[in-house]
Design an enzyme around this catalytic site. Structure first.
Site, PDB file in Angstrom:
ATOM      1  N   HIS A  93       9.029   0.371   3.115  1.00 23.31           N
ATOM      2  CA  HIS A  93       8.143   1.530   3.196  1.00 23.31           C
ATOM      3  C   HIS A  93       7.629   1.877   1.801  1.00 23.31           C
ATOM      4  CE1 HIS A  93       6.835   5.712   3.775  1.00 23.31           C
ATOM      5  NE2 HIS A  93       6.693   5.393   5.049  1.00 23.31           N
ATOM      6  N   GLU A 165       0.105   0.710   5.918  1.00 22.72           N
ATOM      7  CA  GLU A 165       0.062   2.121   5.548  1.00 22.72           C
ATOM      8  C   GLU A 165      -0.599   2.261   4.183  1.00 22.72           C
ATOM      9  OE1 GLU A 165       4.162   3.444   5.515  1.00 22.72           O
ATOM     10  OE2 GLU A 165       4.625   2.101   3.858  1.00 22.72           O
TER      11      GLU A 165
END
Length: 253
Positions: A93, A165
């Site tokens: 992430h 993302e």
């Protein structure tokens, strides 16, 4: 293709709030053959979440170490992931990369720990605003995926989910335009197609970056978007459920 809707709860929640959140999410009605749902709570609440959510909703860890066991204070291993019953894992992430210095090599080593298991790996990639504005988007994404695409077999890659993302759209309220999302997902799929076209066709590539109920329909309807990795909106059952509902409508219409 089945849509995948995932909630990353990050470092949020308490036993009381998570009980309420799980109760709310448990009430959502959707066709599990058309939509898959998973959540990533803080590790200390994983057992509670597993006990409180329906079995068809996946539960995962937000991170593991690439070490097997030993004197690594504060870390969680792949074996622990299995032991508590998790079936998903977030890897790489952007907050792990930017705040804790996680590298593409670290991401690959963590992925290797679970790639031959039943755990579903969700590998996160994305560019900074500087990278996008500087015309380095494709170079950054290619670099982030290169170790994975070059070193895993087609069978192993078939288990991987890619979460795109854009770093500049995470937690900022800023959403990439529909054109930006589609073009980037299409580019990511083209990278996978260089390995195998059928693999690229079937690989789930999901979007994360201020995805919420109000924009879910438009984003999830894009041809190369196979789902979403939702942050803040997944902490409200009503909003998360609405995103699931939107995905369900798209898949059943």
């Amino acid at each position: 293709m089945q849509k995948l809707i995932m909630g990353n709860w990050k470092m949020n929640g308490s036993s009381a709030s998570i009980k309420e959140l799980c109760k709310g999410i448990s009430e959502v009605n959707y066709n599990s053959e058309k939509v898959a749902v998973a959540v990533f709570p803080s590790s200390v609440y994983v057992k509670e979440v597993l006990a409180q959510l329906p079995k068809e909703i996946g539960v995962g860890l937000q991170n593991i170490t690439f070490y097997d066991n030993g004197a690594y204070t504060g870390e969680l291993s792949a074996e622990m992931l299995h032991d508590v019953g998790c079936n998903y894992l977030l890897i790489g992430h952007s907050e792990r990369r930017s705040l804790f210095g996680e590298t593409d090599q670290d991401v690959f080593k963590k992925l290797n720990k679970i790639i031959d298991t039943s755990v579903v790996p969700v590998v996160c990639i994305g560019e900074s605003l500087e990278d996008r504005q500087g015309g380095r988007l494709e170079k950054v994404l290619t670099t982030q995926l290169s170790l994975i695409l070059e070193n895993l077999s087609i069978e192993q890659l078939a288990r991987v989910i890619i979460a795109y993302e854009p770093v500049w759209a995470i937690g900022t309220g800023v959403v990439a335009s529909l054109e930006q999302v589609q073009e980037t997902h299409q580019f990511i799929r083209s990278l996978v197609a260089k390995v195998d076209e059928n693999l690229a066709k079937n690989m789930k590539i999901v979007y994360g970056g201020s995805l919420k109920a109000e924009n879910a329909k438009d984003i999830l309807s894009l041809p190369d978007v196979d789902g979403g990795l939702i942050g803040g909106a997944s902490l409200k059952a009503s909003e998360f459920n609405e995103i699931i509902n939107q995905a369900n409508k798209i898949c059943t219409e």
